[in-house]
Design a protein around this motif. Structure first.
Motif, short mmCIF file in Angstrom:
data_model
loop_
_atom_site.label_atom_id
_atom_site.label_comp_id
_atom_site.label_asym_id
_atom_site.label_seq_id
_atom_site.Cartn_x
_atom_site.Cartn_y
_atom_site.Cartn_z
N TYR A 4 -40.89 -4.41 37.77
CA TYR A 4 -39.61 -4.34 37.06
C TYR A 4 -39.76 -3.38 35.89
CZ TYR A 4 -41.69 -7.41 33.55
OH TYR A 4 -42.49 -7.94 32.58
N HIS A 5 -38.63 -2.90 35.39
CA HIS A 5 -38.62 -2.02 34.22
C HIS A 5 -38.17 -2.83 33.03
CE1 HIS A 5 -39.14 1.17 37.09
NE2 HIS A 5 -38.05 0.79 37.72
N GLN A 6 -39.04 -2.89 32.02
CA GLN A 6 -38.75 -3.71 30.84
C GLN A 6 -37.52 -3.26 30.08
OE1 GLN A 6 -42.09 -4.56 28.19
NE2 GLN A 6 -43.38 -3.50 29.66
N GLY A 7 -37.37 -1.94 29.94
CA GLY A 7 -36.32 -1.47 29.05
C GLY A 7 -35.42 -0.42 29.64
N ALA A 8 -35.40 -0.26 30.98
CA ALA A 8 -34.59 0.80 31.57
C ALA A 8 -33.83 0.32 32.80
CB ALA A 8 -35.48 1.98 31.96
N ASP A 9 -32.62 0.82 32.95
CA ASP A 9 -31.87 0.66 34.19
C ASP A 9 -32.27 1.81 35.10
OD1 ASP A 9 -30.39 -1.52 33.16
OD2 ASP A 9 -28.89 -0.17 32.32
N GLN A 10 -32.35 1.55 36.41
CA GLN A 10 -32.70 2.58 37.39
C GLN A 10 -31.52 2.79 38.33
OE1 GLN A 10 -36.12 1.65 39.83
NE2 GLN A 10 -35.87 3.45 41.11
N TRP A 11 -31.06 4.03 38.41
CA TRP A 11 -30.02 4.42 39.36
C TRP A 11 -30.74 5.17 40.47
CZ3 TRP A 11 -24.48 4.27 38.41
CH2 TRP A 11 -24.14 3.61 37.22
N LEU A 12 -30.70 4.65 41.70
CA LEU A 12 -31.42 5.21 42.83
C LEU A 12 -30.41 5.71 43.85
CD1 LEU A 12 -34.48 3.75 44.62
CD2 LEU A 12 -32.45 4.25 45.96
N TYR A 13 -30.46 7.01 44.14
CA TYR A 13 -29.57 7.64 45.12
C TYR A 13 -30.41 8.08 46.31
CZ TYR A 13 -26.32 10.79 47.38
OH TYR A 13 -25.52 11.41 48.30
N VAL A 14 -30.02 7.67 47.52
CA VAL A 14 -30.77 8.03 48.73
C VAL A 14 -30.27 9.38 49.23
CG1 VAL A 14 -31.37 7.38 51.09
CG2 VAL A 14 -31.14 5.61 49.33
N VAL A 15 -31.18 10.35 49.23
CA VAL A 15 -30.89 11.70 49.71
C VAL A 15 -30.98 11.72 51.24
CG1 VAL A 15 -31.65 14.11 49.67
CG2 VAL A 15 -31.70 12.74 47.58
N SER A 16 -32.05 11.11 51.78
CA SER A 16 -32.21 11.04 53.23
C SER A 16 -33.16 9.90 53.59
CB SER A 16 -32.73 12.36 53.81
OG SER A 16 -34.02 12.63 53.34
N GLY A 17 -33.05 9.45 54.84
CA GLY A 17 -33.89 8.37 55.32
C GLY A 17 -33.16 7.03 55.27
N THR A 18 -33.88 6.00 55.72
CA THR A 18 -33.34 4.64 55.69
C THR A 18 -34.36 3.70 55.08
OG1 THR A 18 -34.15 4.20 57.93
CG2 THR A 18 -31.87 4.96 57.73
N GLY A 19 -33.85 2.66 54.45
CA GLY A 19 -34.76 1.73 53.81
C GLY A 19 -34.09 0.41 53.49
N LEU A 20 -34.85 -0.39 52.76
CA LEU A 20 -34.39 -1.70 52.34
C LEU A 20 -34.80 -1.88 50.89
CD1 LEU A 20 -33.25 -4.54 53.19
CD2 LEU A 20 -35.64 -5.18 53.57
N ALA A 21 -33.86 -2.28 50.06
CA ALA A 21 -34.15 -2.63 48.68
C ALA A 21 -34.13 -4.15 48.57
CB ALA A 21 -33.10 -2.04 47.74
N ILE A 22 -35.12 -4.69 47.91
CA ILE A 22 -35.15 -6.12 47.61
C ILE A 22 -35.12 -6.23 46.10
CG2 ILE A 22 -36.37 -8.30 47.90
CD1 ILE A 22 -37.79 -6.93 50.33
N VAL A 23 -34.00 -6.72 45.56
CA VAL A 23 -33.80 -6.81 44.12
C VAL A 23 -33.55 -8.26 43.77
CG1 VAL A 23 -32.44 -6.01 42.16
CG2 VAL A 23 -32.84 -4.47 44.10
N ASP A 24 -34.48 -8.84 43.01
CA ASP A 24 -34.41 -10.26 42.66
C ASP A 24 -34.12 -11.12 43.89
OD1 ASP A 24 -35.15 -10.01 40.02
OD2 ASP A 24 -33.11 -10.10 39.23
N GLY A 25 -34.78 -10.80 45.00
CA GLY A 25 -34.68 -11.59 46.23
C GLY A 25 -33.50 -11.25 47.12
N VAL A 26 -32.61 -10.39 46.68
CA VAL A 26 -31.44 -10.00 47.47
C VAL A 26 -31.77 -8.72 48.24
CG1 VAL A 26 -29.01 -9.30 47.39
CG2 VAL A 26 -29.86 -11.05 45.81
N HIS A 27 -31.52 -8.74 49.56
CA HIS A 27 -31.80 -7.59 50.42
C HIS A 27 -30.57 -6.68 50.54
CE1 HIS A 27 -35.01 -10.31 51.42
NE2 HIS A 27 -35.60 -9.39 52.18
#
Length: 115
Positions: A40-63
């Motif tokens: 986790y990031h203690q003091g920052a928000d992360q904005w993640l933009y997918v340019v290409s490919g496929t994946g799965l994000a698991i954030v606080d247990g939510v897929h």
């Protein structure tokens, strides 16, 4: 003005930061993941933009499935992992507010700017 041409070769690379926002590129190889249940990031928000490919994000247990064009915001303190579920590299452009990493890609303490 600052300018960067992203290569999306491999791994994680900080491009630059301006004031309170940092840009970085991340490439996750097929079958690999970044982060994990204790990441986790203690003091920052992360904005993640997918340019290409496929994946799965698991954030606080939510897929959340990810694909080209997906935009995901991971708020400070949320534990997260990004998995590549496809057959090609998962390429992402990331913005951190405030900056979360030094030039070598090492995490910054919460609320610190790189020097």
């Amino acid at each position: 003005m600052k300018h960067e041409r992203f290569r999306f070769d491999s791994g994680f690379r900080v491009a630059f930061d301006v004031r309170d926002v940092q840009a970085a590129e991340m490439v996750v190889r097929p079958g690999d993941s970044e982060g994990g249940p204790d990441n986790y990031h203690q003091g920052a928000d992360q904005w993640l933009y997918v340019v290409s490919g496929t994946g799965l994000a698991i954030v606080d247990g939510v897929h959340q499935r990810l694909g080209a064009g997906s935009l995901l915001v991971i708020e400070r303190g949320e534990r997260h992992e990004i998995r590549n579920t496809g057959r090609t590299p998962l390429k992402t452009l990331n913005f951190y507010a405030p900056p979360a990493y030094d030039e070598g890609g090492e995490p910054l303490p919460a609320g610190r700017k790189r020097g």
